[in-house]
Design a protein around this motif. Structure first.
Motif, PDB file in Angstrom:
ATOM      1  N   ALA A 311       5.648  97.981  86.072  1.00  0.00           N
ATOM      2  CA  ALA A 311       5.829  98.295  84.658  1.00  0.00           C
ATOM      3  C   ALA A 311       7.315  98.387  84.325  1.00  0.00           C
ATOM      4  CB  ALA A 311       5.140  99.612  84.328  1.00  0.00           C
ATOM      5  N   THR A 312       7.708  97.790  83.199  1.00  0.00           N
ATOM      6  CA  THR A 312       9.109  97.804  82.788  1.00  0.00           C
ATOM      7  C   THR A 312       9.311  98.365  81.384  1.00  0.00           C
ATOM      8  OG1 THR A 312       8.923  95.520  81.994  1.00  0.00           O
ATOM      9  CG2 THR A 312       9.705  95.846  84.256  1.00  0.00           C
ATOM     10  N   GLY A 313       8.219  98.593  80.636  1.00  0.00           N
ATOM     11  CA  GLY A 313       8.362  99.106  79.286  1.00  0.00           C
ATOM     12  C   GLY A 313       7.062  99.043  78.521  1.00  0.00           C
ATOM     13  N   MET A 314       7.147  99.115  77.196  1.00  0.00           N
ATOM     14  CA  MET A 314       5.957  99.146  76.358  1.00  0.00           C
ATOM     15  C   MET A 314       5.833  97.946  75.436  1.00  0.00           C
ATOM     16  SD  MET A 314       5.617 103.132  75.248  1.00  0.00           S
ATOM     17  CE  MET A 314       3.961 102.811  74.643  1.00  0.00           C
ATOM     18  N   VAL A 315       6.780  97.024  75.489  1.00  0.00           N
ATOM     19  CA  VAL A 315       6.781  95.874  74.588  1.00  0.00           C
ATOM     20  C   VAL A 315       6.702  94.595  75.412  1.00  0.00           C
ATOM     21  CG1 VAL A 315       8.041  94.683  72.752  1.00  0.00           C
ATOM     22  CG2 VAL A 315       8.133  97.174  72.923  1.00  0.00           C
ATOM     23  N   THR A 316       5.885  93.661  74.934  1.00  0.00           N
ATOM     24  CA  THR A 316       5.634  92.425  75.654  1.00  0.00           C
ATOM     25  C   THR A 316       6.676  91.362  75.335  1.00  0.00           C
ATOM     26  OG1 THR A 316       3.276  92.910  75.531  1.00  0.00           O
ATOM     27  CG2 THR A 316       3.869  90.671  76.106  1.00  0.00           C
ATOM     28  N   GLU A 317       6.983  90.532  76.307  1.00  0.00           N
ATOM     29  CA  GLU A 317       7.886  89.410  76.075  1.00  0.00           C
ATOM     30  C   GLU A 317       7.237  88.401  75.125  1.00  0.00           C
ATOM     31  OE1 GLU A 317      10.873  89.166  76.913  1.00  0.00           O
ATOM     32  OE2 GLU A 317      11.181  90.503  78.618  1.00  0.00           O
ATOM     33  N   PRO A 318       8.039  87.744  74.278  1.00  0.00           N
ATOM     34  CA  PRO A 318       9.499  87.857  74.172  1.00  0.00           C
ATOM     35  C   PRO A 318       9.893  89.047  73.299  1.00  0.00           C
ATOM     36  CG  PRO A 318       8.694  86.182  72.681  1.00  0.00           C
ATOM     37  CD  PRO A 318       7.499  86.694  73.426  1.00  0.00           C
ATOM     38  N   ARG A 319      10.412  90.069  73.926  1.00  0.00           N
ATOM     39  CA  ARG A 319      10.746  91.298  73.211  1.00  0.00           C
ATOM     40  C   ARG A 319      12.221  91.297  72.830  1.00  0.00           C
ATOM     41  NH1 ARG A 319       9.261  95.027  78.407  1.00  0.00           N
ATOM     42  NH2 ARG A 319      10.990  94.490  79.790  1.00  0.00           N
ATOM     43  N   PRO A 320      12.568  91.920  71.727  1.00  0.00           N
ATOM     44  CA  PRO A 320      13.954  91.869  71.261  1.00  0.00           C
ATOM     45  C   PRO A 320      14.906  92.715  72.082  1.00  0.00           C
ATOM     46  CG  PRO A 320      12.656  93.298  69.842  1.00  0.00           C
ATOM     47  CD  PRO A 320      11.695  92.647  70.794  1.00  0.00           C
ATOM     48  N   CYS A 321      14.381  93.737  72.763  1.00  0.00           N
ATOM     49  CA  CYS A 321      15.233  94.636  73.541  1.00  0.00           C
ATOM     50  C   CYS A 321      14.972  94.443  75.024  1.00  0.00           C
ATOM     51  CB  CYS A 321      14.983  96.086  73.134  1.00  0.00           C
ATOM     52  SG  CYS A 321      15.440  96.450  71.432  1.00  0.00           S
ATOM     53  N   LYS A 322      15.888  93.778  75.691  1.00  0.00           N
ATOM     54  CA  LYS A 322      15.747  93.535  77.111  1.00  0.00           C
ATOM     55  C   LYS A 322      16.151  94.792  77.878  1.00  0.00           C
ATOM     56  CE  LYS A 322      14.856  89.305  75.976  1.00  0.00           C
ATOM     57  NZ  LYS A 322      13.448  88.831  75.963  1.00  0.00           N
ATOM     58  N   GLY A 323      15.511  95.005  79.012  1.00  0.00           N
ATOM     59  CA  GLY A 323      15.846  96.164  79.821  1.00  0.00           C
ATOM     60  C   GLY A 323      14.606  96.859  80.328  1.00  0.00           C
ATOM     61  N   ASP A 324      14.800  97.726  81.302  1.00  0.00           N
ATOM     62  CA  ASP A 324      13.716  98.461  81.945  1.00  0.00           C
ATOM     63  C   ASP A 324      13.792  99.914  81.507  1.00  0.00           C
ATOM     64  OD1 ASP A 324      11.964  99.799  83.665  1.00  0.00           O
ATOM     65  OD2 ASP A 324      12.465  98.534  85.376  1.00  0.00           O
ATOM     66  N   SER A 325      12.805 100.348  80.721  1.00  0.00           N
ATOM     67  CA  SER A 325      12.789 101.737  80.252  1.00  0.00           C
ATOM     68  C   SER A 325      11.984 102.650  81.170  1.00  0.00           C
ATOM     69  CB  SER A 325      12.211 101.803  78.842  1.00  0.00           C
ATOM     70  OG  SER A 325      10.863 101.362  78.827  1.00  0.00           O
ATOM     71  N   VAL A 326      11.393 102.083  82.235  1.00  0.00           N
ATOM     72  CA  VAL A 326      10.506 102.846  83.117  1.00  0.00           C
ATOM     73  C   VAL A 326      11.240 103.394  84.333  1.00  0.00           C
ATOM     74  CG1 VAL A 326       8.431 102.745  84.557  1.00  0.00           C
ATOM     75  CG2 VAL A 326       8.488 101.543  82.357  1.00  0.00           C
ATOM     76  N   ALA A 327      12.033 102.554  84.990  1.00  0.00           N
ATOM     77  CA  ALA A 327      12.673 102.926  86.253  1.00  0.00           C
ATOM     78  C   ALA A 327      13.448 104.234  86.125  1.00  0.00           C
ATOM     79  CB  ALA A 327      13.616 101.809  86.712  1.00  0.00           C
ATOM     80  N   GLY A 328      13.149 105.164  87.035  1.00  0.00           N
ATOM     81  CA  GLY A 328      13.830 106.447  87.055  1.00  0.00           C
ATOM     82  C   GLY A 328      13.270 107.483  86.102  1.00  0.00           C
ATOM     83  N   HIS A 329      12.201 107.108  85.373  1.00  0.00           N
ATOM     84  CA  HIS A 329      11.644 108.040  84.386  1.00  0.00           C
ATOM     85  C   HIS A 329      10.191 108.412  84.670  1.00  0.00           C
ATOM     86  CE1 HIS A 329      15.156 107.708  81.764  1.00  0.00           C
ATOM     87  NE2 HIS A 329      15.174 106.433  82.097  1.00  0.00           N
TER      88      HIS A 329
END
Length: 519
Positions: A311-329
């Motif tokens: 898991a890397t986030g809550m929005v599916t590609e092609p998403r406007p905000c690139k990045g991993d919001s999950v790691a470390g949280h």
């Protein structure tokens, strides 16, 4: 509404596991499987995967995304963006399926119809920003969308709005079983529960990137095939040219000679904790302990059949905000730490191993949909076993997808819910993750995360990518608080035989339909 969005989330990109054979063929019929009947075909009511798949053959949007995920022209040739408004200049060569010219007034009417409270459009506030208004200047060839407050994705949201034109603008009832759009195909036959047939518009010359209808198949048939195994058999036999697979038949398609198999992003697998005042999971310490008691990597492999990824986030590609919001949280799996945290939170093991606090047993109802495949059922059983080891009693509550909304919002008879979501803009999640709680609002889990709402408020003031850091931080704030638990990024398999075609955001790209010889 959320359940419907959860079914509608494939996106562009992916990797071919086999390459097509044969040269392009002119004319003919391209046939694609449709997992369910689409129902009413008015884009203002289109929330189901099957509905939007049908709509994508006949309707187009003002903008699209290119191969890099950047906004690109389509029906609009250029635009100007302000924090609370975007003005589009339309192409001058676009016509509707009835031969009429596409006008700015047509485009404005689409937005205003959806946001009019009287229409009760289910895409209002989700695919179309709440409170958005549109004004047209036909003489200048422009249409302007405005929002009551700055809206960071005011441009990007336009890619999700199918534009009805011609006769359909004034008579929405006329498009319940017909189409009135600018796309390269128009619906000529609708047999609910069986098939939908489209005829090509050879005059179409305004597709993405300059695509025309010159080499497209004469007809497109969307065949209702609810059973994936049946769809796989039909694809192998050559009676259909394309289908999308979620379950066990994916492996078969990847290994079948002559079949082109492409893996596409398909939303996020995750579960939510109910935080109503009467629920034990209102306590963040309990939520974090429950999360720590689960091996999320193993769970992700189970629910996706090992076809997804971390898991890397809550929005599916092609998403406007690139990045991993999950790691470390999200806390790592540690059963000993989880049980110690439960002890510290006052949940003590009883004689039968089930924990209690203030005389109440730690019993949770886990809600999930039984029609999403064997992996979801197996995942529910895995979670129940994992939490039992920590001293939690789990009642598994499986429901049909048609009953999910009732259980989720009306009866509220759940404590934890497995609910994949598929959206392409973080702003489309706000109403589900904050604000009025169900049944009065869309906040089905009764979330109240101040950090999330503050970060979203700040992000909304900043146009497009400039606000991405805040959007990602907002997602992370949800994970930090264990409001929901990201499990895996999911995928689907797009398979083709005797043809080639692309999909984007879970939709067909009819400008790419090509039949091939020897396929």
């Amino acid at each position: 509404m959320l359940a419907a969005l959860a079914l509608a989330a494939a996106a562009c990109g992916g990797s071919d596991t086999r390459t097509p054979s044969g040269s392009p063929v002119t004319g003919g019929t391209f046939t694609h499987a449709l997992g369910a009947d689409p129902g009413v075909l008015d884009p203002a009511t289109g929330v189901l995967t099957a509905t939007n798949l049908v709509l994508s053959v006949a309707y187009e949007s003002l903008v699209t995304v290119d191969a890099n995920g950047a906004i690109a022209p389509w029906l609009a040739e250029k635009w100007e963006v302000r924090p609370d408004a975007v003005t589009f200049t339309l192409r001058k060569d676009v016509t509707c399926s009835d031969g009429s010219e596409l006008t700015p007034a047509d485009v404005a009417a689409n937005v205003n119809h959806i946001t009019d409270p009287a229409t009760k459009s289910p895409v209002n506030g989700v695919l179309v920003p709440a409170g958005m208004k549109a004004t047209a200047d036909d003489a200048a060839g422009t249409v302007t969308f405005t929002t009551p407050k700055p809206f960071s994705f005011i441009l990007e949201s336009a890619r999700s709005i199918f534009i009805v034109c011609g006769k359909g603008v004034k008579d929405r009832a006329s498009i319940a079983r017909a189409t009135s759009g600018t796309g390269p195909y128009t619906l000529t036959e609708a047999v609910p529960g069986d098939h939908y047939t489209f005829a090509v518009r050879r005059e179409h010359a305004w597709g993405p990137g300059g695509a025309t209808a010159k080499d497209l198949p004469d007809k497109v048939v969307l065949k209702v095939v609810p059973n994936e195994q049946t769809a796989a058999n039909m694809l192998v036999a050559g009676t259909i040219n394309g289908a999308v697979f979620y379950g066990a038949d994916r492996v078969r398609m990847e290994q079948t000679p002559g079949v082109t198999a492409t893996k596409l992003p398909n939303g996020q697998a995750q579960f939510f904790y109910h935080q109503g005042d009467d629920r034990p999971t209102k306590d963040p310490a309990l939520r974090k302990a429950l999360t720590q008691a689960v091996n999320l990597k193993e769970l992700g492999g189970i629910v996706t059949g090992n076809t997804g990824g971390p898991a890397t986030g809550m929005v599916t590609e092609p998403r406007p905000c690139k990045g991993d919001s999950v790691a470390g949280h999200v806390p790592a799996f540690d059963l000993a730490a989880a049980t110690a945290a439960l002890d510290a939170a006052g949940w003590k093991p009883g004689a039968d191993g089930v924990r209690t606090k203030d005389g109440k047993r730690l019993k949770l109802r886990y809600l999930y949909v039984t029609t999403r495949g064997a992996g979801v059922q197996a995942g529910a059983e895995y979670l129940a076993a994992a939490w039992k080891k920590a001293g939690v009693e789990i009642e598994l509550k499986g429901v049909l997808d048609t009953k999910l909304a009732e259980s989720l919002n009306a009866t509220q008879d759940w404590d934890v819910v497995y609910l994949p979501i598929g959206v392409n803009l973080p702003s489309q999640l706000i109403g589900f993750l904050s604000g009025p709680a169900a049944p009065k609002g869309g906040n089905f889990a009764h979330l109240s995360n101040t950090a999330y709402t503050d970060l979203v408020t700040e992000a909304m003031r900043t146009p497009g990518p400039d606000g991405c850091a805040r959007w990602l931080q907002a997602e992370s704030a949800l994970f930090d608080n264990a409001d929901l638990v990201p499990v895996a990024d999911m995928t689907v398999l797009q398979a083709a035989k005797g043809a080639t075609y692309d999909m984007s955001m879970g939709l067909l790209n009819p400008s790419t339909f090509r039949l091939t010889q020897g396929g």
